[in-house]
Design a protein around this motif. Structure first.
Motif, PDB file in Angstrom:
ATOM      1  N   LEU B   4       4.692  11.649  -4.866  1.00 12.13           N
ATOM      2  CA  LEU B   4       5.119  10.323  -4.446  1.00 12.13           C
ATOM      3  C   LEU B   4       4.313   9.837  -3.233  1.00 12.13           C
ATOM      4  O   LEU B   4       4.054   8.643  -3.078  1.00 12.13           O
ATOM      5  N   SER B   5       3.904  10.779  -2.405  1.00 12.01           N
ATOM      6  CA  SER B   5       3.132  10.395  -1.214  1.00 12.01           C
ATOM      7  C   SER B   5       1.797   9.746  -1.601  1.00 12.01           C
ATOM      8  O   SER B   5       1.233   8.988  -0.818  1.00 12.01           O
ATOM      9  N   LEU B   6       1.315  10.044  -2.810  1.00 14.37           N
ATOM     10  CA  LEU B   6       0.073   9.400  -3.273  1.00 14.37           C
ATOM     11  C   LEU B   6       0.347   7.949  -3.680  1.00 14.37           C
ATOM     12  O   LEU B   6      -0.477   7.067  -3.435  1.00 14.37           O
ATOM     13  N   ASN B   7       1.507   7.704  -4.286  1.00 17.76           N
ATOM     14  CA  ASN B   7       1.893   6.318  -4.588  1.00 17.76           C
ATOM     15  C   ASN B   7       2.017   5.525  -3.287  1.00 17.76           C
ATOM     16  O   ASN B   7       1.603   4.366  -3.212  1.00 17.76           O
ATOM     17  N   ILE B   8       2.596   6.180  -2.269  1.00 16.71           N
ATOM     18  CA  ILE B   8       2.796   5.500  -0.982  1.00 16.71           C
ATOM     19  C   ILE B   8       1.443   5.111  -0.388  1.00 16.71           C
ATOM     20  O   ILE B   8       1.234   3.979   0.049  1.00 16.71           O
ATOM     21  N   ALA B  12       0.408   1.211   0.048  1.00 13.10           N
ATOM     22  CA  ALA B  12       0.186   0.731   1.420  1.00 13.10           C
ATOM     23  C   ALA B  12      -1.218   0.141   1.566  1.00 13.10           C
ATOM     24  O   ALA B  12      -1.454  -0.718   2.416  1.00 13.10           O
ATOM     25  N   LYS B  13      -2.131   0.589   0.726  1.00 19.29           N
ATOM     26  CA  LYS B  13      -3.492   0.033   0.784  1.00 19.29           C
ATOM     27  C   LYS B  13      -3.503  -1.440   0.368  1.00 19.29           C
ATOM     28  O   LYS B  13      -4.401  -2.185   0.768  1.00 19.29           O
ATOM     29  N   ASN B  14      -2.531  -1.848  -0.439  1.00 18.01           N
ATOM     30  CA  ASN B  14      -2.432  -3.263  -0.795  1.00 18.01           C
ATOM     31  C   ASN B  14      -2.152  -4.104   0.456  1.00 18.01           C
ATOM     32  O   ASN B  14      -2.640  -5.229   0.570  1.00 18.01           O
ATOM     33  N   GLY B  69      -1.789   0.499  -9.764  1.00 13.22           N
ATOM     34  CA  GLY B  69      -1.012   0.961  -8.609  1.00 13.22           C
ATOM     35  C   GLY B  69       0.469   0.629  -8.714  1.00 13.22           C
ATOM     36  O   GLY B  69       1.318   1.519  -8.702  1.00 13.22           O
ATOM     37  N   ILE B  70       0.778  -0.656  -8.816  1.00 14.24           N
ATOM     38  CA  ILE B  70       2.182  -1.066  -8.861  1.00 14.24           C
ATOM     39  C   ILE B  70       2.868  -0.623 -10.164  1.00 14.24           C
ATOM     40  O   ILE B  70       3.972  -0.086 -10.114  1.00 14.24           O
ATOM     41  N   PRO B  71       2.226  -0.775 -11.329  1.00 18.69           N
ATOM     42  CA  PRO B  71       2.859  -0.265 -12.547  1.00 18.69           C
ATOM     43  C   PRO B  71       3.199   1.237 -12.470  1.00 18.69           C
ATOM     44  O   PRO B  71       4.265   1.652 -12.927  1.00 18.69           O
ATOM     45  N   PHE B  72       2.320   2.022 -11.851  1.00 16.07           N
ATOM     46  CA  PHE B  72       2.589   3.463 -11.691  1.00 16.07           C
ATOM     47  C   PHE B  72       3.862   3.696 -10.882  1.00 16.07           C
ATOM     48  O   PHE B  72       4.699   4.516 -11.241  1.00 16.07           O
ATOM     49  N   SER B 121      -0.324  13.938   5.132  1.00 15.25           N
ATOM     50  CA  SER B 121      -1.701  13.632   4.773  1.00 15.25           C
ATOM     51  C   SER B 121      -1.868  12.155   4.402  1.00 15.25           C
ATOM     52  O   SER B 121      -2.868  11.527   4.751  1.00 15.25           O
ATOM     53  N   SER B 122      -0.884  11.594   3.706  1.00 14.30           N
ATOM     54  CA  SER B 122      -0.978  10.172   3.358  1.00 14.30           C
ATOM     55  C   SER B 122      -0.937   9.297   4.604  1.00 14.30           C
ATOM     56  O   SER B 122      -1.693   8.329   4.718  1.00 14.30           O
ATOM     57  N   VAL B 123      -0.064   9.617   5.534  1.00 12.27           N
ATOM     58  CA  VAL B 123       0.054   8.801   6.749  1.00 12.27           C
ATOM     59  C   VAL B 123      -1.236   8.889   7.574  1.00 12.27           C
ATOM     60  O   VAL B 123      -1.767   7.873   8.026  1.00 12.27           O
ATOM     61  N   THR B 124      -1.780  10.098   7.732  1.00 12.80           N
ATOM     62  CA  THR B 124      -3.012  10.213   8.522  1.00 12.80           C
ATOM     63  C   THR B 124      -4.173   9.520   7.812  1.00 12.80           C
ATOM     64  O   THR B 124      -5.025   8.919   8.454  1.00 12.80           O
ATOM     65  N   THR B 125      -4.174   9.577   6.486  1.00 11.72           N
ATOM     66  CA  THR B 125      -5.240   8.914   5.731  1.00 11.72           C
ATOM     67  C   THR B 125      -5.172   7.395   5.938  1.00 11.72           C
ATOM     68  O   THR B 125      -6.200   6.729   6.102  1.00 11.72           O
TER      69      THR B 125
END
Lengths: 121, 182
Positions: B4-8, B12-14, B69-72, B121-125
């Motif tokens: 789920l952190s990858l979806n986040i 968030a990149k949007n 992204g959003i459909p996933f 890792s997602s937050v730092t990325t």
């Protein structure tokens, strides 16, 4: 315990290194981080680059950045290396292990790892 | 997406692309539900585009005619028996109060619930990729709360950018410690 005091210490240290300003980097490593890249495993690849560039003491000369979709989703994770005065190198189907190797052999050693590049798939 | 952190990270990149200068990433857990909300003050979307964003053939990207992204994310939430919503105000219609709020609610007890994975890792990325944005992260669960506001870090750091390697490693260590103390 991580404290804001440590962060202040980092600031002190960085201010003594004004020479290494951002943007002066000669080399840019660009990791594709759109949906396709992320789903294929770009996040650990990016982190491996960031950490290994630091570990090898190259953070002053090499900038690791993120971009969107590069357009070759089937080859993700894709990493592009831009060096001043040289042709762009595109690494494909990257992993954190390959990333470390690229930092050591290419970015530090100056030798492109041909077998990981797009011209080799 | 395996985590789920990858979806986040992806969603968030949007907000980054929408030109937001402040992005909230808010994770709220109860015993049975996991809610993720990403809220930004970016340019927002017009109603016509907003209606189509859950369609994979709707995208802002220029290299492909599909955007997953959003459909996933919608699929990931709905397959657990949860829900998905997205609300947006476009800057042309709401000049002083624009932005987008994306919310996904998951049923944690569903067999199809994707584990959160490496959220640190997602937050730092996100911070490394867009150090000029104010990132306000919080993760609240019945027995713990982890939070980070990059504005507070900037006040200490002054001119030193958030994507400085040592700063990124500090943020990573800070969040990991906060999660270990759960």
């Amino acid at each position: 315990m991580k404290s804001l005091a440590e962060l202040a210490a980092i600031k002190e240290k960085m201010q003594n290194k004004v020479v290494l300003r951002e943007g002066s980097s000669e080399t840019r490593v660009v990791v594709g981080m759109a949906t396709c890249g992320i789903a294929a495993g770009a996040r650990p690849v990016l982190n491996a680059f960031v950490e290994e560039v630091g570990a090898q003491g190259l953070a002053g000369n090499i900038m690791v950045t993120q971009t969107g979709c590069i357009g070759i989703c089937q080859y993700e994770p894709v990493v592009e290396v831009y060096e001043a005065g040289k042709e762009k190198i595109t690494y494909v189907k990257m992993t954190p292990e390959k990333a470390k190797e690229v930092v050591e052999k290419h970015l530090k050693g100056g030798k492109v790892i041909d077998e990981y590049t797009i011209s080799n798939v | 997406m395996k985590e789920l952190s990858l979806n986040i990270l992806d969603i968030a990149k949007n907000s980054v692309k929408a030109g937001a200068d402040t992005v909230y990433v808010t994770l709220t857990e109860t015993d049975d539900t996991f809610t993720m909300q990403i809220s930004d003050n970016g340019c927002g979307m017009k109603p016509d585009f907003l209606r189509t964003v859950t369609d994979p053939f709707s995208t802002t990207r220029t290299t492909r005619k599909v955007g997953m992204g959003i459909p996933f994310l919608k699929l990931a939430a709905e397959q657990t028996g949860g829900s998905f919503s997205i609300e947006s105000k476009h800057e042309s219609d709401y000049p002083g109060d624009h932005g987008t709020v994306t919310t996904a609610v998951f049923n944690k007890n569903s067999i199809d619930f994707t584990p959160l994975g490496d959220i640190v890792s997602s937050v730092t990325t996100l911070i490394q990729g867009s150090p000029d944005i104010r990132w306000i992260f919080s993760h609240t669960s019945p027995d713990n709360e982890v939070s980070l506001d990059t504005q507070e870090l900037k006040e200490v750091l002054g001119d030193v950018p958030l994507d400085n390697l040592e700063v990124i490693l500090w943020i990573k260590g800070y969040l990991e410690e906060a999660y270990e103390n759960c």
